[in-house]
Scaffold this motif. Structure first.
Motif, short mmCIF file in Angstrom:
data_model
loop_
_atom_site.label_atom_id
_atom_site.label_comp_id
_atom_site.label_asym_id
_atom_site.label_seq_id
_atom_site.Cartn_x
_atom_site.Cartn_y
_atom_site.Cartn_z
N MET A 1 3.38 21.05 21.93
CA MET A 1 3.77 21.22 20.54
C MET A 1 3.05 22.45 20.00
N MET A 2 3.76 23.26 19.24
CA MET A 2 3.18 24.48 18.69
C MET A 2 2.20 24.15 17.56
N GLN A 3 1.34 25.09 17.23
CA GLN A 3 0.36 24.92 16.16
C GLN A 3 1.06 25.02 14.80
N LEU A 4 0.90 24.01 13.97
CA LEU A 4 1.53 23.98 12.65
C LEU A 4 0.47 23.96 11.57
N ASP A 5 0.74 24.67 10.47
CA ASP A 5 -0.21 24.61 9.35
C ASP A 5 0.08 23.37 8.51
N SER A 6 -0.79 23.06 7.58
CA SER A 6 -0.66 21.83 6.79
C SER A 6 0.61 21.81 5.93
N ILE A 7 1.06 22.97 5.48
CA ILE A 7 2.29 23.04 4.68
C ILE A 7 3.49 22.66 5.54
N ALA A 8 3.55 23.18 6.76
CA ALA A 8 4.66 22.86 7.67
C ALA A 8 4.63 21.38 8.05
N ILE A 9 3.45 20.84 8.31
CA ILE A 9 3.32 19.42 8.65
C ILE A 9 3.81 18.55 7.50
N ASP A 10 3.40 18.89 6.28
CA ASP A 10 3.86 18.14 5.10
C ASP A 10 5.37 18.19 4.97
N ARG A 11 5.96 19.34 5.21
CA ARG A 11 7.42 19.49 5.09
C ARG A 11 8.14 18.70 6.18
N ILE A 12 7.62 18.71 7.39
CA ILE A 12 8.22 17.95 8.49
C ILE A 12 8.19 16.46 8.17
N ILE A 13 7.05 15.97 7.67
CA ILE A 13 6.93 14.56 7.30
C ILE A 13 7.93 14.22 6.19
N GLU A 14 8.04 15.10 5.21
CA GLU A 14 8.98 14.89 4.11
C GLU A 14 10.42 14.83 4.65
N MET A 15 10.77 15.75 5.53
CA MET A 15 12.12 15.77 6.09
C MET A 15 12.39 14.54 6.95
N ALA A 16 11.37 14.10 7.70
CA ALA A 16 11.53 12.92 8.56
C ALA A 16 11.73 11.66 7.72
N TRP A 17 11.11 11.57 6.55
CA TRP A 17 11.28 10.41 5.66
C TRP A 17 12.65 10.39 5.00
N GLU A 18 13.24 11.57 4.78
CA GLU A 18 14.54 11.64 4.13
C GLU A 18 15.62 11.05 5.04
N ASP A 19 16.41 10.14 4.51
CA ASP A 19 17.43 9.47 5.33
C ASP A 19 18.51 10.42 5.82
N ARG A 20 18.87 11.41 5.03
CA ARG A 20 19.99 12.28 5.39
C ARG A 20 19.59 13.50 6.22
N THR A 21 18.31 13.74 6.41
CA THR A 21 17.86 14.87 7.21
C THR A 21 17.80 14.45 8.68
#
Length: 91
Positions: A1-21
């Motif tokens: 897995m590539m190195q992600l900053d905290s902003i990218a991690i937060d966005r990925i978590i947000e997208m994963a929680w969204e039902d339609r993403t």
């Protein structure tokens, strides 16, 4: 897995929680496959939150592009309206 900053991690978590993403949308934007998203969620979330999320998304049609039917355009919600000539079109 590539190195992600905290902003990218937060966005990925947000997208994963969204039902339609979809997981494919996350892969397209961040280059993480579904299993890598699951691993990230497991690592970043509390155990109870992770289990609740996994229970929700497991087998959910909206989280997998192959199981969904899109009208037109990439990752576009069927309820999204089109904008033409500076006005919003009605359905």
């Amino acid at each position: 897995m590539m190195q992600l900053d905290s902003i990218a991690i937060d966005r990925i978590i947000e997208m994963a929680w969204e039902d339609r993403t979809t997981f494919e949308a996350i892969q397209f934007q961040f280059g993480l496959k579904e299993q890598e998203v699951i691993d990230l969620m497991r690592k970043e979330m509390k155990l109870k939150s992770f289990k609740m999320w996994r229970e929700r998304v497991q087998g959910r049609k909206t989280k997998h592009e192959k199981l969904r039917v899109f009208e037109k355009g990439r990752f576009k919600c069927t309820r999204q309206r089109t904008i033409t000539n500076n006005s919003i079109s009605k359905r």
